[in-house]
Design an enzyme around this catalytic site. Structure first.
Site, PDB file in Angstrom:
ATOM      1  N   ASP A 185      -1.142  -1.233  -1.821  1.00  0.00           N
ATOM      2  CA  ASP A 185      -2.197  -2.220  -2.011  1.00  0.00           C
ATOM      3  C   ASP A 185      -1.664  -3.603  -1.618  1.00  0.00           C
ATOM      4  O   ASP A 185      -0.539  -3.965  -1.975  1.00  0.00           O
ATOM      5  CB  ASP A 185      -2.604  -2.197  -3.492  1.00  0.00           C
ATOM      6  N   GLU A 241      -2.247  -1.975   3.198  1.00  0.00           N
ATOM      7  CA  GLU A 241      -3.162  -3.050   3.593  1.00  0.00           C
ATOM      8  C   GLU A 241      -2.322  -4.228   4.089  1.00  0.00           C
ATOM      9  O   GLU A 241      -1.812  -5.004   3.285  1.00  0.00           O
ATOM     10  CB  GLU A 241      -3.978  -3.520   2.387  1.00  0.00           C
TER      11      GLU A 241
END
Ligand code: CA
Length: 641
Positions: A336, A365
């Protein structure tokens, strides 16, 4: 204490802590029936104790003093069998005394407020072993399916029990409305290779209190509390420390027996609560990035950022990932807000995972976030040249297909947008440098994750409705199918959001992280209703698996075998030539058509024989040597043998 004073302390503490590093692999507690060994890193403390409790309510404590050891650690050996006891550390720093849960704890009591001592060997399912490593598998062979544990079985029609728990998802043979397969059976039949679980480490949030699970509750779980412990609310008994460990292992084991691998969504970029969190209690002002004025840097937009570049934070992250890979046999990790982590930490994780199994996938990400970490150190898209074998989500491709994620009315290629053909081409090539015009952030296709929807933002179905008013259900379905078809045939790593195969909706809610469980749950009635679309997704996955041409291993192969062909506007056509990737078809011709009306496309002359239809025959009106008439939004794949 005044703000001014806190700032002074923070600088002093960090400078002092930075002088100490511990590189051993025995932080935490080493349990054996004869005795348990504890080691905690607390370089700024002048005194430390292990506190042993007989139950999670922390009554009846016994304290054991720890002795200062190497690298800023304190250690203690307690010569008795502490199985199923609970523990914390108490540290004295200056005039303060803090009690903290061990960040390296592998088990905790309810809500994660006390560590627990368990025998991990007793938590393994029968037959527990890592899936065989296969060096012939590339990340581009994966088909990732992103799923929230609770969403899978919360619907009363799921036929899965107990609803919302790990073990519901490990239950075989479940059926839903009209006899459709649900849960594990549905996922198996779909043909995906990897299930990516939204956070399953212990998270902390007001909306999910493990002591009040009989009340409505829901959260995605991006609120880390205890990184090395499974979340308790998905366990049948969150009060029993081994329940959650056993049950998620059972789920992983069950997926493995179906040949499905598991990717874990990890959130090392921030914690739920800095001030009341264990890191800051043990070593104040070390683990989090600060601005020059001493306040917390907030590139995560969640209040804080873990300082992954600090040696002991970096070590913690690496150790934690390695722990999940080894103890829980995880087959992949999704980071994340990876753009907040530093390049060196990510590469160290890659190196350590390779020692366990090089086929463990790493994706993340790679957004460029507003952090104090220098740009060249961020594990983000612009630094993919130093992030080998780490995939990053391709947001430009995503938005090119369906329109801007953040502007609901914006249209993409499939839903009426114009001038997007080159954006689609840049996605088809896996985001690599194809030529001077067509290039993305990647250097190899395994560095790109292709997707049109995930847990964040509007689902694709909701986005299509928001961006394109007054279309028929049939029209929305064809746009939706084309979007999925583009993802499943493009170079790189394809990624699906659970329910995408049955037109998942969240009724227009774009951030459902703490919405009701009802809104988030997979709607199995809808799965039955859109059964044809589920079958369409199955056939797409099967198409990808049966054609290595869609899974080219290197940028060099893509540049050599993939050719764009002439096509009308709102169409993109390309060929994969000369047994690309060892494909049994000599040439493949792929057409993405976003026109509702008839179009005629010229087919390239690539040798003797006639083009045969491999996919999308329902769109084809006529097919002859030189061309093809198609109508309707969708994908056609032809082959020449
Ligand atoms: Ca929790």
């Amino acid at each position: 204490m005044s703000v001014q004073r806190e700032t002074e302390v923070s600088i002093h503490d960090r400078d002092l802590a930075k002088q100490f590093n511990y590189d051993g692999d025995d932080l935490g507690v080493m349990y054996s029936p004869e005795g348990s060994f504890f080691r905690v890193w607390a370089p700024t403390a002048w005194k430390a104790e292990v506190i042993i409790y007989s139950d999670w309510t922390k009554k009846a404590e016994h304290s054991y003093s720890m002795k200062q050891d190497s690298g800023g650690t304190f250690t203690c050996y307690i010569k008795q069998d502490l199985l199923h006891r609970y523990y914390t550390y108490r540290v004295w720093i200056g005039e303060e005394c803090n009690e903290a849960v061990d960040p390296y704890a592998v088990a905790v009591g309810v809500n994660g407020d006390v560590g627990a001592i368990v025998d991990l060997d007793e938590t393994n399912p029968v037959g527990w072993s890592r899936l065989q490593s296969d060096s012939s598998i590339s990340p581009v062979d994966a088909v990732i399916y992103e799923l929230h544990v609770r969403d899978a079985s919360y619907d009363t029609k799921s036929g899965m029990t107990p609803r919302g728990k790990y073990i519901a998802l490990s239950q075989p043979g479940t059926k839903g409305p009209h006899g459709i397969k649900t849960g594990l059976e549905h996922i198996t039949a779909l043909g995906v290779t990897h299930v990516q679980l939204l956070p399953i480490f212990d998270y902390a949030t007001e909306s999910v209190d493990e002591q009040r699970l009989d009340e409505p509750h829901y959260n995605w779980g991006y609120d880390p509390k205890n990184y090395n412990v499974p979340e308790g609310s998905y366990a049948t008994d969150p009060y029993c420390p081994v329940s959650r460990i056993k049950e998620i292992k059972q789920l992983i084991h069950k997926l493995h027996t179906r040949g499905i691998r598991v990717i874990m969504d990890v959130v090392y970029n921030h914690v739920f609560d800095v001030n009341n969190g264990n890191f800051n209690k043990l070593v104040p002002n070390y683990y989090f990035r600060t601005l020059p004025d001493g306040s917390l840097s907030n590139g995560s937009h969640c209040g804080n950022e873990c300082a992954s570049e600090m040696p002991m934070m970096s070590k913690f992250i690496v150790d934690s990932v390695v722990y999940w890979a080894k103890e829980y046999h995880m087959d992949g990790f999704r980071f994340d807000l990876m753009g907040l982590l530093d390049v060196a930490t990510m590469n160290e994780i890659r190196r350590r995972l390779d020692e366990i199994d090089p086929s463990i996938i790493m994706i993340g990400e790679g957004w460029n976030m507003p952090t104090v970490l220098p740009e060249d150190k961020r594990a983000s898209q612009q630094n993919s040249h130093v992030l080998h074998r780490i995939g990053q989500f391709n947001d430009i491709f995503r938005d090119g297909i369906k329109g801007s994620t953040f502007m609901h009315t914006s249209k993409g290629f499939v839903n009426g947008g114009t001038g997007l053909e080159d954006t689609i081409k840049c996605g088809i090539i896996g985001g690599i440098k194809y030529n001077e015009q067509l290039r993305g952030f990647a250097f190899e296709p395994e560095q790109t994750v292709n997707y049109v929807e995930c847990h964040d933002n509007l689902t694709l179905w909701d986005k299509l409705i928001a961006s394109h008013k007054n279309a028929s259900e049939e029209d929305y379905r064809s746009m939706h199918r084309l979007a999925s078809a583009i993802i499943m045939t493009s170079q790189g790593i394809p990624f699906l959001h659970a329910g995408q195969e049955f037109m998942r909706t969240k009724q227009g809610e774009e951030n459902s992280y703490n919405s009701s469980a009802e809104l988030n749950a997979l709607d199995w009635e809808r799965c039955a209703y859109f059964g044809q679309d589920v079958a369409y997704m199955q056939s797409l996955i099967s198409l990808r698996k049966s054609h290595p041409a869609f899974r080219l291993r290197s940028a060099e192969q893509i540049r050599k075998h993939l050719f764009f062909e002439a096509a009308p506007t709102k169409c993109v056509a390309y060929t994969l030539r000369d047994h690309a990737g060892g494909d049994w078809d000599r040439h493949l011709y792929v057409l993405y058509n976003a026109n509702r009306n008839h179009v005629h496309v010229h087919l390239p002359h690539l040798g003797y024989g006639a083009w045969k239809v491999r996919y999308g025959s329902e769109l084809i009106h006529s097919l002859h040597d030189g061309g093809m008439e198609v109508s309707g939004v969708g994908m056609v794949v032809l082959a020449l043998q």
